[in-house]
Each structure stands twice: as C-alpha cells, then as structure tokens.
Design an enzyme around this catalytic site. Structure first.
Site, PDB file in Angstrom:
ATOM      1  N   SER A 119       0.814  -1.220   0.000  1.00 34.75           N
ATOM      2  CA  SER A 119       0.000   0.000   0.000  1.00 34.75           C
ATOM      3  C   SER A 119       0.838   1.256   0.000  1.00 34.75           C
ATOM      4  O   SER A 119       2.052   1.222   0.223  1.00 34.75           O
ATOM      5  CB  SER A 119      -0.921   0.027   1.237  1.00 34.75           C
ATOM      6  OG  SER A 119      -1.771  -1.084   1.278  1.00 34.75           O
ATOM      7  N   SER A 132      -2.520  -3.667  -3.723  1.00 34.13           N
ATOM      8  CA  SER A 132      -2.065  -2.423  -3.122  1.00 34.13           C
ATOM      9  C   SER A 132      -3.246  -1.564  -2.709  1.00 34.13           C
ATOM     10  O   SER A 132      -4.196  -1.379  -3.459  1.00 34.13           O
ATOM     11  CB  SER A 132      -1.189  -1.648  -4.121  1.00 34.13           C
ATOM     12  OG  SER A 132      -0.554  -0.556  -3.494  1.00 34.13           O
ATOM     13  N   ASP A 170      -4.021   2.044  -2.145  1.00 33.17           N
ATOM     14  CA  ASP A 170      -3.435   3.355  -2.423  1.00 33.17           C
ATOM     15  C   ASP A 170      -4.478   4.434  -2.149  1.00 33.17           C
ATOM     16  O   ASP A 170      -5.484   4.537  -2.851  1.00 33.17           O
ATOM     17  CB  ASP A 170      -2.967   3.432  -3.877  1.00 33.17           C
ATOM     18  CG  ASP A 170      -1.988   2.313  -4.219  1.00 33.17           C
ATOM     19  OD1 ASP A 170      -1.133   2.004  -3.370  1.00 33.17           O
ATOM     20  OD2 ASP A 170      -2.099   1.738  -5.323  1.00 33.17           O
TER      21      ASP A 170
END
Length: 363
Positions: free
Chosen positions: A233, A271, A273
């Site tokens: 992340s 991820s 984000d």
C-alpha cells in the site's frame, strides 16, 4: 547490492529537484501553518520494525470541530478507518494517524481516547477517527500488534511543527517500496501566498523511477510469500492553507495518487493506495459544494497550480521516503536502502544530472 553504510540524504541533497515550484522553508508538510507531525518508532530487531505517525492540524479545536477533506481511493485493498464518513461528509474531525495494517484498529481506539480528552469534547457522543495503514509484515511480526494506546498518545502529544523525521521512522519503520527499503517522506510547494505539503508512507511495488530514469532493484526486493498479495500500500496525506472546499480537495487527492506513477508504482492488485487532502483556513465549506471566489476561495480556473504543486510534492516525498531509509534486517528478510551512488550515476548517464566537475568529490 549494498548501501555501503551511506547516511540518509533527501532528494535535493543529491541534486534531484522535482518541478519548478519553490518549496517551503522545511520542504515538509509542516510548512503548512498549524500542521504538526509526530512519530513513535518501535524496533526490537529483527522481529519488530513498526510504529505510528500522527499528522495533527491545530485548526481542529474547541471552536472548530471539522476541517474540509477530500479522499481518493486509487485501489481499495486497505483498511482506511473512517473513510466512508470522510467521503460522505467531506470532512475530518480528528488528526490523521498512519500505522501497520493490524495495528490500525488499536490506533483508532487510542485516537478516540485522545480526542475525547481534548477541550470542547466533554459531551461528545460520536466521533470518526481517521487511521491509514500499510502492511509491514515482511520486516516486522505484524501479528504481535505492539502499538499500545500509550505509544499512539506519545506520537500525538509529541507532534511538532519542525522538520519531520523521514525514512525508517514511525509508520515507515518496517515498510518497503519499489524493491528497496521504504518509509516516511515529506515535501512541500508554494503556490502564490499558500503552501501545499505532502507526507507519505511508502510500501508498494513497481520499479523505482527517478526523474524518468528507471532504477531496478536487481533482486534486492524480498519476494512475497505465496499467500500474500503483491503491492501492499501507499498512504498519502496532503495539507494546505489554501481555501479549498471538500470537492476541490477530492480533486487534489486524486492528483496525489497519480503522482505514484511518476516514481514507478505498478498499482498492483494487492495495493491499497489512498490519498487524503485537507485544508486549514477558517470559513471554507466542508459540504463539497462549489465555492464562491468572491468570498476569497480559490476559483476552479485557478486550481491547476495546486494540482501541479501536489504532484510535485508527493513525487518528492516518495523519493525522500526511500532515500532517507536505511537497510533493515527484519522478521522475514532484509530490505536494502537505495544506493545513492547508483541513483546519481544513473541520472548522470541519462543526462538528468550534470557530470561532476574535475576534482569535485563524488556524491
């Protein structure tokens, strides 16, 4: 690949300048007046490398219970506590904390304790703590969850307006990014009489790219286990003293995530984000409605410089998060710091940085 015991240095210490805009005095999110940063770092090597980072806006207080805030989710594989209310109301009502994935919930509870004990909250019955996270489970035993209330309160109470520590500190103690050791990074830009500042917690995959030049890690990255998704992340927090409303701040937050592409993010499936962008001046709407430029707010046609400032500040903050990090031997492997000489040599070969003059010391 080795960092040769190099000392942490920021991008500009190596001659790497991102964009044409001037930075604030500290080149940090704390250049925004009234924004403070604090860290608690937990290291018990090799098992634990973790911590918490607090972004504290002083504009929140007894006379002002919310600040306009925009949220952009680049990829939702994460645990951003409080996200739905921020998206719905366009406001934050607490400081913002960053930590490790499995510690986010303990951090949120401690943040509630902190705010309920603050002046003006004697009768508070509802509160939306905002806590972001990335997964530091390769360098730290994330299941231990060593983040106690006392450690969270120490980060909040110890937050200062000085230059924040970067690299392997606070929430960035055990993170990895772009094949190297990641961490906390920060930067700022001036737009007219206003400041835009960014702070990042970098922990994502891809190929490190500096000023358009790819710098592969060549195997320095710890391979993931079969049951752990790629990506991890990135958390990005943007602050400004410009009078932007929540809807405009959402547009700013969107550009903050876009900046990850500049440094080589592959935006992997695993991820999480996220970007949060908040504004500190009084009298700005948190409703997300269009603002009235006649009342001193920023007009839509004038937002482009803020978008540029955000992308440049986030890009440089991400580079700072890696360049100030140090090689870390962790719970399940080793993360190597970016070798500064490798970066400088690649940029010189590409013509991005000038060749050293005769007799000049090596970087």
């Amino acid at each position: 690949m080795s960092d040769n015991g190099q000392r942490p240095r920021r991008a500009r210490d190596l001659g790497i300048v991102v964009g044409p805009l001037a930075t604030g005095t500290l080149n940090a999110i704390t250049d925004v007046p009234g924004v403070r940063v604090g860290h608690t770092t937990i290291v018990d090597a090799p098992r634990l490398h973790t911590g918490v980072t607090a972004i504290v806006p002083d504009a929140l207080g007894p006379d002002r219970r919310t600040l306009p805030c925009g949220l952009f989710v680049g990829n939702g594989f994460g645990k951003l506590v409080g996200a739905t209310q921020v998206a719905e109301l366009g406001a934050i009502e607490t400081p913002i904390l960053l930590t490790a994935t499995l510690s986010a919930f303990r951090a949120a509870d401690a943040l509630v304790t902190y705010v309920l004990a603050s002046p003006g909250h004697e009768e508070t019955r509802t509160l939306n703590p905002v806590v972001g996270e990335t997964n530091d489970g390769r360098l730290s035993d994330i299941r231990v969850r060593p983040l106690t209330e006392a450690r969270v309160l120490a980060a909040l109470d110890g937050a200062t307006a000085g230059a924040p520590d970067e690299g392997c500190v606070g929430a960035g103690t055990g993170t990895m990014a772009l094949g190297f050791k990641g961490g906390i990074g920060t930067s700022s830009r001036l737009v007219g009489g206003w400041t835009v500042g960014a702070l990042v917690q970098s922990n994502f995959s891809g190929t490190l790219t500096v000023r358009g030049v790819p710098i592969p890690a060549d195997g320095a990255r710890v391979p993931p286990s079969a049951d752990e998704p790629e990506g991890n992340s990135c958390m990005i927090v943007v602050a400004t003293d410009a009078p932007l409303d929540a809807r405009q701040l959402g547009r700013v937050a969107r550009r903050a995530v876009f900046a990850m592409a500049r440094v080589g993010s592959d935006f992997a499936s695993g991820s999480g984000d996220y970007a949060l962008a908040f504004s500190t001046p009084p009298g700005v709407s948190s409703s997300g409605s269009a603002v009235d430029a006649a009342e001193g707010s920023v007009a839509e046609r004038d937002l482009d410089p803020f978008f540029a400032a955000t992308m440049d500040a986030v890009e440089e903050a991400l580079l700072n998060s890696l360049l100030t990090a140090t090689t870390t031997v962790g719970h399940r492997g080793t993360a190597t710091a970016v070798p500064h000489d490798l970066v400088v040599n690649r940029l010189r070969a590409a013509g991005v940085l000038p060749q050293p003059s005769a007799g000049a010391p090596a970087s």
